[in-house]
Design an enzyme around this catalytic site. Structure first.
Site, mmCIF file in Angstrom:
data_model
loop_
_atom_site.group_PDB
_atom_site.id
_atom_site.type_symbol
_atom_site.label_atom_id
_atom_site.label_comp_id
_atom_site.label_asym_id
_atom_site.label_seq_id
_atom_site.Cartn_x
_atom_site.Cartn_y
_atom_site.Cartn_z
ATOM 1 N N ASP A 11 0.854 -1.173 0.000
ATOM 2 C CA ASP A 11 0.000 0.000 0.000
ATOM 3 C C ASP A 11 0.900 1.237 0.000
ATOM 4 O O ASP A 11 2.097 1.168 0.324
ATOM 5 C CB ASP A 11 -0.880 -0.037 1.254
ATOM 6 N N ASP A 13 -0.293 5.199 0.809
ATOM 7 C CA ASP A 13 -0.553 6.201 1.854
ATOM 8 C C ASP A 13 -0.486 5.583 3.244
ATOM 9 O O ASP A 13 -1.174 4.592 3.533
ATOM 10 C CB ASP A 13 -1.915 6.856 1.639
ATOM 11 N N ASP A 199 -2.009 -0.654 5.945
ATOM 12 C CA ASP A 199 -2.431 -0.101 7.230
ATOM 13 C C ASP A 199 -3.940 -0.057 7.412
ATOM 14 O O ASP A 199 -4.414 0.211 8.520
ATOM 15 C CB ASP A 199 -1.904 1.330 7.379
#
Length: 258
Positions: A11, A13, A199
């Site tokens: 991922d 961001d 996250d």
């Protein structure tokens, strides 16, 4: 695709990119190590192909495919390479075919100019222009009530279109997830051992499906619940946020294969 010793899905961001600054430089030494060892690093994000392509080129990863729009599509290898927008055009045709009473309550990015996308997202105008270059999915704003939303989603489902609600946007697409695109990329590379890092809830299935899953902490959101594979140690929780935590986790796992 050539045989590789390992493959990394990440991922962006708040994972490879710092949550506040979007900086990835703390991870650069580990990224360079992976590149030198012929380990593909697959950027996997809700960002559009246009957004990811710029980051991928800056990171030296243009020889790797990338996963864009939350798994809806792949960005082919090659500097500046972008996928065809055919799926997005089909999605827009379906959306515009709905009865006016349903269609009018939804304003997608395709209904806005760049200034409208900038206002809706809070992005600077240049970045909003990249976010508006859709190839697979359509984020938008819903203004109707709950009953009208149910009717809207039902009408879309009849055409194979589903929706995911985020903090701000209702995003329409054809149902592909990050883990679906991950599986496709793994097959292309001959299913080598894999690391997946993220996250957020939309990373959960990808993290659980990898040989080694890593949850990167994000102080700006609630932590992910216990995941499948965590009790056995196949999924781990990194203690440091952002690209520094990314680098620590990937370096330790890569030592097992490189």
């Amino acid at each position: 695709m050539p045989n590789v010793p390992l493959i990394v899905f990440t991922d962006l961001d708040a994972t490879l990119l710092d949550h506040e600054t979007y900086d990835w430089q703390p991870a650069k030494p580990v990224l360079d190590r992976l590149i030198d060892a012929n380990v593909p690093v697959i950027l996997t994000s809700s960002k559009t192909a246009a957004e990811i392509s710029q980051l991928r080129d800056a990171m030296g990863l243009s020889d790797c495919p990338a996963i864009c729009e939350n798994g809806a599509g792949l960005v082919p290898p090659g500097q500046g390479a972008l996928p065809s927008p055919d799926a997005y055009r089909r999605l827009r045709r379906i959306l515009d075919s709905l009865p006016v009473g349903l269609r009018d309550d939804y304003t997608g990015f395709g209904d806005m100019d760049v200034d409208g996308v900038a206002e809706a997202t809070g992005l600077p105008r240049a970045e909003a222009a990249l976010a508006a270059q859709r190839a697979f999915t359509e984020p938008g704003l819903w203004r109707g009530d709950t009953a009208e939303l149910t009717a809207f989603l039902s009408a879309l489902a009849a055409h194979g279109v589903s929706a995911r609600e985020g903090g701000r946007f209702l995003t329409l697409g054809f149902g592909r997830r990050k883990v679906d695109a991950m599986t496709e990329v793994l097959t292309r590379y001959g299913n080598p051992p894999s690391i997946a890092l993220g996250d957020a809830p939309n990373d959960q299935e990808m993290i659980e499906a990898a040989t080694h899953g890593v949850i990167i902490p994000n102080p700006h959101r609630d932590p992910l619940p216990p995941l499948n594979g965590e009790a056995e140690g196949r999924v781990m929780r990194e203690q440091t946020a952002g690209p520094a935590g990314w680098a620590h986790a990937v370096s330790a796992l890569a030592d097992r294969y490189l």
